[in-house]
Scaffold this active site. Structure first.
Site: not given
Length: 374
Positions: A124, A154, A228
């Protein structure tokens, strides 16, 4: 936005209290404590336990941070918002064709796993980026190519071309990680650049509704938007997780962060490195947990069988309870899904099935998981 650590929806089990709810609760806690102290006789204080020194992460941070990178993305998306005054006029088409594409920028984190320039991050983070820039801690910027991505876990793998060997960090074993152990989270929170935060492993095996392979490490090390894809290190400087999501009512760290365990990520990254994609085994069945009551035999009960699927060809039926795969007992549907997913397509497995109270063995040739499978 593709650039931030995902925040879990408010529907997740640990519902955050609002300010109005939190104050009375705190007041009740304090009042109960005062009451219990007043009602209890005064006793001599218990001797304090000797505590070891808190860890100093300075040497660890100095050693691993050169391999932690900042990631900037540039992507395009089609804009469907047309000004009201242009709708229905010849200028509407012009707007959609010439001004309907806008560039969006975002930031995330990653880490280098190979001296030749392989970088791990979250899927993402890169999303549908048309351009990815990786920045080292010394400010060096390099364009990156997306080698492959995997939406179900992910994860994404990038490659940069460097003139010299790059610093890199090794994988560690998430399976050997214990609750309460110290960890160091590194990344690019809020686009500030290289940042480290420390904490402990709060829990293991967390399911947060992200997908069928949920098995997250929970930590109280501060993880914020921009973290992230960054690494979660153990005190040996090994990557035991990839920081992926947070639970927060404010979209900032609330002390509940989640990292994809390295034992899951490592296999996915190796497939992306080798093939540019991830192929998973598939049976073509819908299952649910079976035997959840105490003392019951546990397994996965079939709720549906897709036509012409590997399971259908092997004769599996609705109501069958799968209790073992290749002799390894299963404690629920997730165990089955994970075991089948890591089985190479085309390989035959032996399922132990309970049907009408009788146990039998069924051989199934595992198929290739289609992109549309849930």
């Amino acid at each position: 936005m593709p650039s931030i650590c995902r925040s879990l929806p408010s529907a997740s089990p640990a519902k955050p209290a609002t300010a109005g709810e939190g104050r009375p609760a705190s007041r009740r806690f304090v009042l109960a404590g005062v009451a219990s102290l007043l009602a209890s006789p005064l006793l001599p204080a218990a001797p304090a336990r000797a505590r070891g020194p808190l860890p100093d992460f300075a040497d660890l941070a100095e050693r691993v941070m050169p391999a932690v990178v900042n990631i900037a993305v540039l992507s395009e998306q089609t804009t469907t918002q047309v000004p009201p005054e242009l709708r229905g006029t010849p200028f509407e088409r012009y707007f959609r064709e010439r001004r309907g594409r806008q560039q969006m920028q975002g930031a995330g984190s990653g880490f280098i796993i190979d001296a030749t320039g392989l970088v791990v991050t979250n899927n993402h983070v890169v999303g549908n980026a048309s351009r990815v820039i990786v920045s080292l801690q010394d400010g060096t910027e390099m364009p990156a190519r997306v080698v492959g991505t995997d939406d179900l876990t992910d994860l994404a793998l990038l490659r940069v071309e460097a003139r010299a060997s790059l610093p890199f960090v090794p994988w560690g074993s998430s399976a050997s990680t214990r609750v309460g152990q110290w960890v160091l989270a590194c990344g690019n929170p809020f686009g500030l650049g290289g940042t480290v935060t420390s904490g402990i492993v709060s829990a293991r095996g967390r399911e947060i509704g992200a997908g069928p392979f949920d098995d997250f490490i929970q930590t109280d090390a501060a993880i914020n938007p921009g973290n992230s894809g960054g690494p979660l290190f153990n005190t040996d400087g090994e990557v035991i997780g990839i920081n992926t999501a947070i639970f927060s009512p404010t979209n900032a760290s609330a002390g509940i962060g989640f990292a994809t365990p390295s034992d899951l990520a490592r296999g996915v990254i190796e497939q992306l490195r080798r093939d540019g994609r991830v192929e998973r085994g598939w049976l073509g069945i819908a299952v649910q947990d079976y035997g959840t009551e105490p003392g019951a035999r546990r397994g996965a009960q079939i709720q549906g069988v897709e036509r012409n699927s590997p399971a259908a060809r092997a004769g599996l039926r609705n109501g069958d309870v799968l209790v073992a795969l290749n002799g390894e007992r299963m404690d629920g549907s997730r165990t089955l899904i994970r075991a089948v997913s890591i089985t190479p397509p085309g390989q035959t497995v032996r399922l132990t099935v309970v049907r009408d109270g009788r146990q039998q063995e069924v051989a199934v040739q595992v198929g290739r998981r289609p992109p549309s499978a849930s």
